[in-house]
Scaffold this active site. Structure first.
Site, PDB file in Angstrom:
ATOM      1  N   GLY A 134     -49.330 -22.243  27.067  1.00  0.00           N
ATOM      2  CA  GLY A 134     -50.305 -21.385  27.732  1.00  0.00           C
ATOM      3  C   GLY A 134     -49.976 -21.149  29.182  1.00  0.00           C
ATOM      4  O   GLY A 134     -50.843 -20.821  29.986  1.00  0.00           O
ATOM      5  N   GLY A 135     -48.709 -21.337  29.539  1.00  0.00           N
ATOM      6  CA  GLY A 135     -48.277 -21.053  30.894  1.00  0.00           C
ATOM      7  C   GLY A 135     -48.863 -21.958  31.954  1.00  0.00           C
ATOM      8  O   GLY A 135     -48.836 -21.620  33.143  1.00  0.00           O
ATOM      9  N   SER A 220     -43.595 -23.723  24.507  1.00  0.00           N
ATOM     10  CA  SER A 220     -43.775 -22.939  25.727  1.00  0.00           C
ATOM     11  C   SER A 220     -44.070 -23.881  26.895  1.00  0.00           C
ATOM     12  O   SER A 220     -43.275 -24.766  27.177  1.00  0.00           O
ATOM     13  CB  SER A 220     -44.864 -21.885  25.536  1.00  0.00           C
ATOM     14  OG  SER A 220     -44.836 -20.923  26.558  1.00  0.00           O
TER      15      SER A 220
END
Length: 532
Positions: A134-135, A220
């Site tokens: 989710g960055g 991610s």
């Protein structure tokens, strides 16, 4: 950083559970009860899986605990019902998130979830600990695609947890430095991850898990986090294998920012960014009064609309090099021969994320690779003229951010004597084949968790199900032994830089999954030259 220490529950409290917890015995078969270091928990059983959700692994990071290392979770009396997810961490949800949150975000969010088989023949099951992406501004442990039931059905304990994101998780200010000059500063989200792994070491035996067989995996920002845990001196010994899904491997998402000094590329320090956020909220100074004012800001004001769409806000730092938890960029540590001290499984999707500029022609698309490499780049990226200039720009950006750094990580681990298994995920769900020309960022996750039903619902096909069963089996095998191979699966060779073989999860489905010499070698060699 204050390491969370376990608290002991008196044996007498366990022995008199029938008196202390009058309703526990009546639900024992349907709702199992167990005891961890902070109290007794009652989970729920469904289809042979016992789930325990919303377990505090640290105190609520609110009030005076905002922007502090996680503190021990308070003990509770009686039996805590662990049948629902806790709050995901405070954030502005991202509308098109592939893993939408299942609970309301709040600042009180440091909880975790455990899935285990309801009945097991062994008390030492392998453990997998999931870090969401989710960055570092979005994400949580409650999305349906992160449900750990299918792992538990294969006798693997699955643990997921929340960690602080956005300005709650990554924030620096001179007043915070003055408050805790000798402590670990700024990367509170990473501190939460370490605290969750410490909780696993202290408590997973109560769930029949083996604290000496823990696999850390993430996608991610979760994959970038795995790199941070591999390279942090504060996370040593907390896990024994690692899986990195689309998590880079060279630099952090923060891009080389430092706590107190500007970077060589001109990035302001994390403290300067924190000062800019304070000034935006009419808070000046670097003393206790300024810090009190910052901690008094409503959670919504601290969030200030920050999410994946707005994460380049100049008043948000992201993760940074603090000198104690994060000591350098991953690539710089790996190049010294440190960091890669566990077996590794690593890869990316074949249409992974990258942030290319808008381009007008092929020359602009390939410009990052250098003018002298143009003809080689055309042959590597677009030999048949199949792709538009913008498509090629996206491919170059994806290779720079995810694909080549993943290969770099595989090579570094191999050079340090660790067994490595490299992959590329190219499968696209049947229902999406007309919309996607390749597997987009994060689309492998429902296959890893075998939660494709939650992702594709009525559009799910037998082909999709077969791929999910295959992918998860590889992950389970790796968690058990450090080797993803088993009878009935296509052979996945140990990675070697010379042969450069990867496992390709085929676009055509599970029957065509195969180990191949990386067809993108020429592309990735061009990217590697940039880093050299």
């Amino acid at each position: 950083m204050q390491l969370i220490q376990g608290k002991k529950i008196g044996i007498m409290a366990i022995c008199i559970a029938g008196t202390l917890f009058p309703y526990a015995s009546t639900m024992a078969q349907e709702s199992p009860t167990l005891v961890i270091d902070s109290g007794a928990l009652q989970g729920v059983v469904n289809d042979g899986v016992a789930a325990f959700k919303g377990i505090p692994y640290a105190a609520a990071p609110v009030g005076q605990l905002r922007w502090k290392a996680p503190q021990p979770a308070p003990a509770w009396k009686g039996v805590r019902q662990a049948d629902q997810y806790g709050h995901d961490c405070m954030q502005e949800p991202f509308p098109s998130d592939a893993a939408p949150l299942g609970s309301q975000p709040a600042e009180d969010c440091l909880v975790l979830n455990v899935w285990k088989p309801a009945h097991s023949a062994t008390k030492k099951l392998p453990v997998m600990v999931w870090i969401y992406g989710g960055g570092f501004v979005n994400g949580g442990s409650s999305p349906a695609v992160y449900d750990g039931s299918q792992f538990a059905k294969q006798d693997v304990i699955l643990v997921s947890f929340n960690y602080r994101v956005g300005r709650f998780g990554f924030f620096a200010h001179p007043a915070l430095t003055k408050e805790n000059p000798d402590g670990v500063l700024g990367n509170y989200g990473f501190m939460d991850q370490i605290a969750a792994l410490q909780w696993v070491q202290r408590n997973i035996s109560a769930f029949d898990g083996d604290p000496d067989n823990v696999t850390l995996f993430g996608e991610s920002a979760g994959g970038f986090s795995v790199h941070s845990m591999l390279t942090s001196p504060l996370a040593k010994g907390l896990f024994h294998k690692a899986i990195i899904q689309s998590g880079g491997g060279r630099t952090s998402i923060g891009g080389g920012r430092y706590l107190q000094s500007p970077s060589s590329s001109g990035l302001p320090s994390a403290e300067d960014v924190g000062m800019a956020f304070a000034a935006k909220n009419q808070i000046s100074g670097t003393d206790e009064k300024a810090l009190a004012a910052l901690r008094a800001l409503p959670a919504e004001t601290v969030t200030d609309g920050l999410n994946m769409m707005t994460m380049n806000d100049p008043t948000y730092s992201g993760p940074f090099i603090d000198g104690k938890l994060v000591t350098a960029e991953p690539q710089d540590i790996y190049r010294t021969g440190e960091g890669m001290n566990v077996p590794l499984l690593v890869g990316a999707t074949d249409m992974d994320i990258g942030f290319p500029p808008l381009v007008k022609n092929m020359q602009e698309a390939l410009a990052p690779l250098g003018k002298t490499q143009y003809q080689k780049a055309v042959q590597a990226y677009n030999p048949d003229g199949t792709y538009s200039a913008q498509d090629v720009a996206q491919m170059v950006a994806s290779d720079q951010m995810m694909v080549e750094p993943g290969r770099f990580a595989a090579r570094m681990a191999t050079s340090q004597g660790q067994p490595v298994y490299a992959y590329r995920f190219a499968y696209v769900a049947d229902s999406m084949k007309t919309e996607w020309r390749g597997a987009q960022h994060a689309t492998e996750i429902p296959y890893v968790f075998n939660t494709v039903q939650a992702r594709y619902a009525d559009a799910l096909t037998a082909n999709d199900k077969a791929m999910a069963a295959q992918v998860q089996q590889y992950w389970v095998n790796f968690a058990r032994t450090g080797n993803p191979n088993a009878a009935g699966l296509p052979d996945w060779p140990v990675y070697d830089a010379k042969s450069d073989q990867i496992l390709l999860f085929s676009a055509n489905g599970a029957p065509e999954t195969a180990a191949v010499a990386d067809p993108w070698k020429a592309r990735l060699d061009l990217i590697e030259n940039l880093f050299k």
